[in-house]
Design a protein around this motif. Structure first.
Motif, PDB file in Angstrom:
ATOM      1  N   PHE A   1      37.401  98.158  -9.301  1.00 42.67           N
ATOM      2  CA  PHE A   1      36.111  97.931  -9.949  1.00 42.67           C
ATOM      3  C   PHE A   1      36.168  97.212 -11.283  1.00 42.67           C
ATOM      4  N   ASP A   2      37.309  97.221 -11.970  1.00 43.66           N
ATOM      5  CA  ASP A   2      37.328  96.779 -13.368  1.00 43.66           C
ATOM      6  C   ASP A   2      37.638  95.286 -13.484  1.00 43.66           C
ATOM      7  N   LYS A   3      37.207  94.721 -14.608  1.00 47.98           N
ATOM      8  CA  LYS A   3      37.449  93.313 -14.910  1.00 47.98           C
ATOM      9  C   LYS A   3      38.006  93.189 -16.324  1.00 47.98           C
ATOM     10  N   ALA A   4      38.721  92.093 -16.554  1.00 46.80           N
ATOM     11  CA  ALA A   4      39.202  91.788 -17.899  1.00 46.80           C
ATOM     12  C   ALA A   4      38.031  91.305 -18.758  1.00 46.80           C
ATOM     13  N   ALA A   5      38.272  91.174 -20.059  1.00 48.27           N
ATOM     14  CA  ALA A   5      37.208  90.758 -20.979  1.00 48.27           C
ATOM     15  C   ALA A   5      36.639  89.393 -20.622  1.00 48.27           C
ATOM     16  N   ASP A   6      37.464  88.524 -20.014  1.00 52.33           N
ATOM     17  CA  ASP A   6      36.988  87.189 -19.658  1.00 52.33           C
ATOM     18  C   ASP A   6      36.363  87.136 -18.266  1.00 52.33           C
TER      19      ASP A   6
END
Length: 506
Positions: free
Chosen positions: A166-171
């Motif tokens: 589910f998670d994504k990096a800041a970009d």
């Protein structure tokens, strides 16, 4: 950590609470009720949607007595269960049974499990056996950044990227960065370090031993590895005896083996600075209680520093009937039986093996014989959990810096109360006192009062020394030069507690 996710995560570098499956939360004024808003659009690795029902199920599984979950104590407040409700698919309301100062930090201990995969087993009373070594890998499902894709017993575990994580990096880049993590099971750290230096490994799952520092420093200077100094450890290895009442019934050593005086004598007998120099090659600081100076918030500055005093140690031993009755240098009891016990520790870990030897050598000078036996880590844990031992030298690691989130260690009923696990009622008056103080400590909302109470707990612990601590090591961690995005922590696994963010240069 690799295959499962939690509602929140305690950042091991900053100790801040971070959102995970819960993207936000609100707390009532009295602190008893927390309402968590869950991320939307999240799915398990097999595609099944994640909902609040999975959270309710995960708590039920942890609390189920038939499951025998080791997590049960960790998600209780003052020894009582939390009330968990799901008013809708994306909301969870948690009610604490009483004021609980650590609050939602406690949720860091609980992985959220797939109800659709495990509910039938929980209802049938077979939850504990639901997932095992014979379970087809395709039947496993999780919310973590990786899924298990291969397993060779005793040799290797392979984890592949969870495409539904589910998670994504800041970009905005979808995580994890890595396509695969391979964990080779290498019981001997010397062999593990050789493979790291030669480029066959990218990372170690635990700190490096001090005697490996020089070689790794050379490799780091040559640009082949990265070497990180993480400071003094928050945990120290310690010695404890089996204090379960009646376990030595019929054994003549029962008259002295469980006595406070024996443990205090050992504390006096061991020269902690010499211990640091011998076991950790000087890379460690003497410690005298359950917290090290690394835990700046909770360490008791008034903790007495036990001197190295063999003469005082001998006096304590004489007070429990152990004296050299025939002048041969060996202490005996009143019947002339030599003072002797067996000390278990983990093989393949230099600091544990050397530490046990040093303890044995120091006690030999007093006239007490120590038989050191080294076993695999799992065997050591099995022996002390089952109560089949005299003494253990091991790392009884606490899971969090806040004492309120370590009830399994502190409360006498706890499953990680190593000297006498899961007591139905406190076996000693001092354990009863610690139970009462911990109950107050976790309920107090004033931080100064919590600190005062925990100082008192550390004082009682020092007076009875159920675990004798000697030295907190300085922690060094290492990885190959191609590893990126590591956020180091002194807690294990030092470099892999945020596995989704780790990357490598090809």
């Amino acid at each position: 950590m690799l295959t499962q996710a939690r509602l929140i995560r305690v950042n091991q570098a900053t100790q801040a609470v971070e959102p995970m499956l819960a993207e936000s939360w609100t707390t009532s004024d009295d602190g008893l009720n927390v309402t968590l808003a869950l991320r939307r659009g999240v799915a398990f690795s097999d595609g099944q949607p994640f909902t609040a029902a999975d959270v309710v199920f995960s708590f039920a599984a942890a609390y189920d007595p038939k499951s025998g979950s080791l997590l049960s104590d960790s998600v209780m407040a003052g020894g009582k269960k939390l009330q968990v409700e799901a008013p809708d698919d994306h909301t969870v309301v948690i009610t604490f049974p009483a004021p609980f100062a650590p609050g939602i930090r406690i949720l860091d201990a609980l992985p959220i499990l797939p109800r659709h995969k495990l509910e039938a087993a929980l209802k049938a009373g077979t939850f504990r056996q639901a997932w095992g070594l014979t379970t087809p890998l395709g039947d496993l499902a999780g919310l973590g950044p990786f899924v298990v894709s291969g397993y060779q017993p005793g040799q290797r575990l392979t984890f592949s990227r969870n495409e539904r994580y589910f998670d994504k990096a800041a970009d905005g880049t979808r995580l994890p960065y890595l396509d695969r993590i391979v964990i080779d099971i290498i019981p001997d750290q010397s062999a593990e370090l050789l493979r790291l230096e030669s480029g066959q490994l990218d990372m170690l799952t635990s700190e490096i031993s001090p005697d490996a520092y020089a070689a790794l420093k050379r490799a780091a200077d040559q640009g082949r590895v990265k070497l990180l100094d993480l400071g003094v450890s928050r945990n120290a290895e310690g010695l404890w005896f089996n204090l379960k009442p009646g376990v030595f019934a019929g054994d003549p050593r029962a008259a002295w083996l469980q006595r406070d005086e024996l443990r205090r004598a050992i504390s006096l007998a061991v020269d902690r600075q010499a211990f640091a120099d011998t076991v950790f090659l000087g890379a460690g600081v003497p410690v005298y209680g359950p917290e090290t100076p690394a835990n700046k918030r909770w360490y008791w500055e008034g903790l007495p520093q036990t001197p190295h005093d063999p003469a005082a140690a001998k006096q304590l031993l004489a007070g429990i009937g152990l004296t050299d009755r025939d002048g041969n240098g060996t202490l005996e009891d009143a019947a002339g039986r030599p003072a002797r016990f067996t000390l278990l520790t983990q093989k393949g870990r230099p600091s544990l093996e050397r530490g046990a030897v040093v303890i044995g050598e120091e006690l030999k000078k007093l006239g007490v014989a120590v038989d050191v036996v080294t076993l695999d880590s799992s065997q050591v844990v099995q022996r002390f959990l089952s109560g089949q031992y005299d003494a253990v030298y091991f790392n009884a690691t606490k899971s969090d810096l806040d004492p309120g989130t370590n009830p399994d260690f502190w409360f006498s009923s706890g499953s990680a109360h190593p000297w006498n696990v899961e007591q139905k009622t406190p076996a000693t008056e001092w354990e009863r006192q610690i139970d009462a103080l911990m109950t107050k400590q976790i309920a107090a909302r004033d931080e100064a009062e919590r600190k005062r109470l925990y100082d008192e707990i550390q004082k009682i612990f020092y007076e009875h020394q159920p675990i004798v601590y000697f030295v907190a090591p300085r922690i060094y961690a290492a990885s190959s030069a191609r590893v990126l995005n590591v956020t180091p922590s002194d807690a294990r696994p030092q470099l892999l507690w945020r596995p989704e963010a780790v990357a490598v240069v090809h």
